[in-house]
Design a protein around this motif. Structure first.
Motif, PDB file in Angstrom:
ATOM      1  N   LEU A  88      56.938  20.518  23.382  1.00  0.00           N
ATOM      2  CA  LEU A  88      57.126  19.576  24.492  1.00  0.00           C
ATOM      3  C   LEU A  88      58.597  19.369  24.838  1.00  0.00           C
ATOM      4  CD1 LEU A  88      54.506  16.775  23.678  1.00  0.00           C
ATOM      5  CD2 LEU A  88      54.293  18.661  25.305  1.00  0.00           C
ATOM      6  N   PHE A  89      59.476  19.505  23.840  1.00  0.00           N
ATOM      7  CA  PHE A  89      60.890  19.177  24.065  1.00  0.00           C
ATOM      8  C   PHE A  89      61.839  20.330  23.716  1.00  0.00           C
ATOM      9  CE2 PHE A  89      58.866  15.048  23.361  1.00  0.00           C
ATOM     10  CZ  PHE A  89      59.301  14.358  24.492  1.00  0.00           C
ATOM     11  N   CYS A  90      61.324  21.564  23.738  1.00  0.00           N
ATOM     12  CA  CYS A  90      62.111  22.698  23.249  1.00  0.00           C
ATOM     13  C   CYS A  90      63.403  22.925  24.024  1.00  0.00           C
ATOM     14  CB  CYS A  90      61.266  23.962  23.275  1.00  0.00           C
ATOM     15  SG  CYS A  90      60.676  24.405  24.916  1.00  0.00           S
ATOM     16  N   LYS A  91      63.422  22.618  25.315  1.00  0.00           N
ATOM     17  CA  LYS A  91      64.608  22.887  26.124  1.00  0.00           C
ATOM     18  C   LYS A  91      65.424  21.623  26.405  1.00  0.00           C
ATOM     19  CE  LYS A  91      63.984  27.280  26.450  1.00  0.00           C
ATOM     20  NZ  LYS A  91      64.907  28.217  25.810  1.00  0.00           N
ATOM     21  N   ARG A  92      65.112  20.553  25.707  1.00  0.00           N
ATOM     22  CA  ARG A  92      65.854  19.305  25.898  1.00  0.00           C
ATOM     23  C   ARG A  92      66.938  19.217  24.824  1.00  0.00           C
ATOM     24  NH1 ARG A  92      63.095  15.930  29.858  1.00  0.00           N
ATOM     25  NH2 ARG A  92      61.410  17.265  30.604  1.00  0.00           N
ATOM     26  N   LYS A  93      68.140  19.620  25.182  1.00  0.00           N
ATOM     27  CA  LYS A  93      69.224  19.665  24.203  1.00  0.00           C
ATOM     28  C   LYS A  93      69.648  18.271  23.751  1.00  0.00           C
ATOM     29  CE  LYS A  93      71.110  24.042  25.955  1.00  0.00           C
ATOM     30  NZ  LYS A  93      70.609  24.840  24.843  1.00  0.00           N
ATOM     31  N   ASN A  94      69.302  17.238  24.541  1.00  0.00           N
ATOM     32  CA  ASN A  94      69.706  15.886  24.166  1.00  0.00           C
ATOM     33  C   ASN A  94      68.622  15.136  23.398  1.00  0.00           C
ATOM     34  OD1 ASN A  94      67.957  15.625  26.293  1.00  0.00           O
ATOM     35  ND2 ASN A  94      69.306  14.370  27.568  1.00  0.00           N
ATOM     36  N   VAL A  95      67.605  15.870  22.921  1.00  0.00           N
ATOM     37  CA  VAL A  95      66.514  15.258  22.145  1.00  0.00           C
ATOM     38  C   VAL A  95      66.420  15.914  20.777  1.00  0.00           C
ATOM     39  CG1 VAL A  95      64.032  14.806  22.010  1.00  0.00           C
ATOM     40  CG2 VAL A  95      65.190  14.696  24.233  1.00  0.00           C
ATOM     41  N   SER A  96      66.406  15.069  19.738  1.00  0.00           N
ATOM     42  CA  SER A  96      66.145  15.555  18.378  1.00  0.00           C
ATOM     43  C   SER A  96      64.803  14.997  17.924  1.00  0.00           C
ATOM     44  CB  SER A  96      67.237  15.084  17.414  1.00  0.00           C
ATOM     45  OG  SER A  96      68.483  15.655  17.755  1.00  0.00           O
TER      46      SER A  96
END
Length: 637
Positions: free
Chosen positions: A69-77
């Motif tokens: 769901l968040f693979c390309k969200r660099k600002n999410v860990s």
């Protein structure tokens, strides 16, 4: 500059909604970072837990990996961990494995079943509020029916086959709906009669489905009764035992399976946070979703965990439904952004566009936009549309595709809205001869364009007269034809010859002596404009006909050897449509289209290269796009 740290606890509907919005809006802010913490590495589609519990789909059908769901969200860990405490003064979230500082904290840990202190529920009942619950119910039902089938004691056998659902809210009715669908298969697998399995709903209130319009609830009740479900209303359960339940009236109902769906309360872990709570331990917030008493600490509460009385709805608290969960999550996210950007906060105003409940896989009742009342097929279709819209909202094409496959094509025992017509499993082995034949048809037609008037077994005679590799344009397009007198004479001769042939006859197979009919006698003007743009002159047309010939050869070989067969056959469909519109295709060959559709169903997986190539590509692309999917994320010492 110090980073702005946002910590979101809980990857449910509210937590995912908040994380998605914050990630998107802060994408260009290098000083903002979001940490999403959940005890699982996946999101569970809570509204579909009954499908797993009722044996309709496998667990992976409603589990959505957070990395995907968040693979390309660099600002999410993403962190897989359990929150233990919150230091509100130092603004630190402590977990079993570490700690995380925050400037803003969103608590979206959801709820859990509320047994209202009823004796025996924890020890002998089953709840339906997690994936573990759903799997436990499923396994228990399968095991209990199998044991009952060989039980010689009739009274004990009847008790084992009596399945009771406590609570007639959405979860309870959807659970009993799955059991309605499932019982025929359970009976067949265990060699008993379906009517031996008894289903019952026990409700403490005098009516069922109290969030629905009364007419809609009546339709649902009528359907349940028609399917043989016993509904006991105004009958609170006061005790649960291993082999029976006790009603307030004193009546005992023998059963080995009580599924408790009677209430929801806030996640018990939230009790440790020392934040003011209201009914069912829900944490109180203000209109901005800020935790009461800690507005200055940047702490927000969302989803089933929040208690906020909506003034425009008679001061009733936000309902514990998906729509409210998402909207409270988005409200918190908007107000965090407002604080970061120095703009005005936005008060929460819930907008609930109706309710719906499915009763098994084929029937549902729904009220959409508070005015459209649906039941049966169209209500069930609307539920699927709303679920698909959820994947659009969270921008997950992967899980949208997976949902479609699981709900419409991989379902067993005809348990889908189309009553199994879309989910008939067949062995693609039987399509192999057709695949090879179809590929050969394209290869023969392509080779004719290569060989021309030469001989197939003598390559030295290829590429001569009649071949598409000469300097003669083969396309019958008006603007590409020569305009000399000689040509005009040839055209007149061709017209004269044409008058001597029989009129074209419509047919789907060639009959001796008939002239086959073209699908389009002449090219439509709009398509002619496209072709003229693509091939404006002779030079381009000569290149295109050579390229098309080689392309058809490659396409034919790919189909024959079973390589990229879905794409190859989809391409042949496009080509046939283009040939039809170009006035170059006969009705007798229209079977090309239908064969191509049939071969798109994985025909290259049997005696074809797709058996190895497609899984390899899926693995490589999956690792490249999503990274390494794990059972635990972000472990921190």
């Amino acid at each position: 500059m110090t980073k702005t740290e946002i910590v979101i606890v809980g990857a449910g509907y509210s937590g995912i909604a908040a994380t998605k919005m914050l990630s998107k809006k802060l994408k260009k802010n290098p000083d903002a970072h979001i940490t999403l913490i959940d005890r699982h590495s996946y999101q569970t589609m809570m509204t579909e837990l009954h499908e797993v519990a009722g044996g309709r789909v496998e667990p992976e059908a409603i589990q959505y990996d957070l990395q995907r769901l968040f693979c390309k969200r660099k600002n999410v860990s993403i962190v897989t961990d359990t929150v233990t405490t919150i230091d509100k003064e130092k603004k630190v979230v402590k977990t079993q494995q570490g700690s995380y500082s925050f400037d803003y904290l969103v608590l979206g840990m959801g709820g859990e079943p509320n047994d209202f202190g009823t004796p025996g529920v924890k020890e002998h009942g089953f709840t339906l509020w997690s994936m573990d619950d759903a799997i436990k119910i499923r396994e228990h039902i399968e095991r209990t029916v199998a044991l009952a089938a060989v039980e010689p004691d009739e009274a004990k056998r009847n008790a084992m086959l009596n399945f009771v659902v406590c609570g007639s809210g959405f979860t309870g009715i959807e659970m009993v709906g799955e059991l309605i669908d499932w019982k025929d298969r359970l009976a067949k697998n265990n060699k008993i009669k379906p009517e031996d399995i008894n289903l019952m709903v026990v409700e403490a209130a005098p009516t069922i489905l109290n969030m629905l319009d009364r007419n809609d609830a009546a339709k649902a009740e009528k359907y349940l009764t028609k399917k043989g479900v016993s509904i006991l209303k105004d009958m609170p359960i006061v005790e649960v035992n291993e082999d029976h339940i006790v009603l307030k009236s004193g009546e005992k109902i023998p059963t080995h399976t009580l599924i408790w769906t009677a209430g929801v309360k806030a996640n018990s872990d939230a009790e440790k946070f020392d934040i003011p709570a209201a009914r069912a331990n829900r944490l109180v917030s203000n209109e901005y979703m800020q935790a009461k008493g800690f507005e200055d600490k940047g702490i927000y509460v969302v989803g089933d965990l929040v208690y906020f009385e909506e003034s425009d709805k008679e001061n009733r608290p936000t309902p514990q439904i998906v729509q409210a969960a998402e909207q409270t999550g988005l409200c918190a996210a908007k107000n965090i952004l407002a604080t970061i950007n120095g703009t005005e906060k936005e008060a929460y105003k819930g907008k609930y566009d109706g309710f719906m409940v499915s009763i098994g896989s084929k029937y549902a009742v729904a009220c959409v936009f508070d005015k459209y009342h649906l039941s049966g097929f169209f209500a069930m279709l609307m539920k699927h549309i709303i679920n698909l819209r959820y994947f659009f909202d969270i921008r997950s094409g992967y899980y949208m595709f997976q949902y479609i496959m699981h709900e419409f094509f991989r379902i067993k025992n005809e348990r889908n809205i189309f009553r199994g017509h879309t989910s008939r499993n067949s062995n693609v082995l039987w399509s192999v001869p057709l695949r090879i034949f179809y590929g050969c048809v394209w290869l023969v037609e392509a080779m004719k364009k290569v060989v021309g008037n030469g001989k197939v077994l003598q390559p030295s005679t290829w590429f001569g007269d009649g071949s598409w590799f000469t300097n003669t344009v083969a396309f019958p397009f008006e603007w590409l034809q020569p305009t000399s007198d000689a040509t005009s004479g040839a055209s007149q001769a061709a017209e004269t010859a044409a008058t001597a042939t029989p009129d074209p006859t419509f047919g789907l197979s060639y009959a001796f002596g008939e002239e086959p009919m073209l699908v389009f006698k002449s090219m439509p003007d709009w398509f002619g404009s496209i072709m003229k743009f693509m091939m404006p002159n002779t030079e381009v047309a000569l290149f295109m006909q050579k390229f098309m010939t080689l392309f058809e050869v490659a396409l034919a070989l790919a189909i024959i050897v079973g390589l990229f067969t879905w794409l190859a056959n989809a391409t042949t469909i496009v080509l046939v449509v283009m040939f039809c519109l170009s006035g170059m295709f006969y009705w007798v060959n229209i079977w090309f289209l239908f064969v191509a559709f049939a071969l798109m169903n994985g025909s290259g997986r049997a005696f074809g290269l797709d058996k190895w190539v497609i899984p390899w590509i899926q693995r490589k692309l999956g690792n490249w796009w999503y990274g390494d999917v794990k059972s635990r994320y972000g472990e921190k010492s």
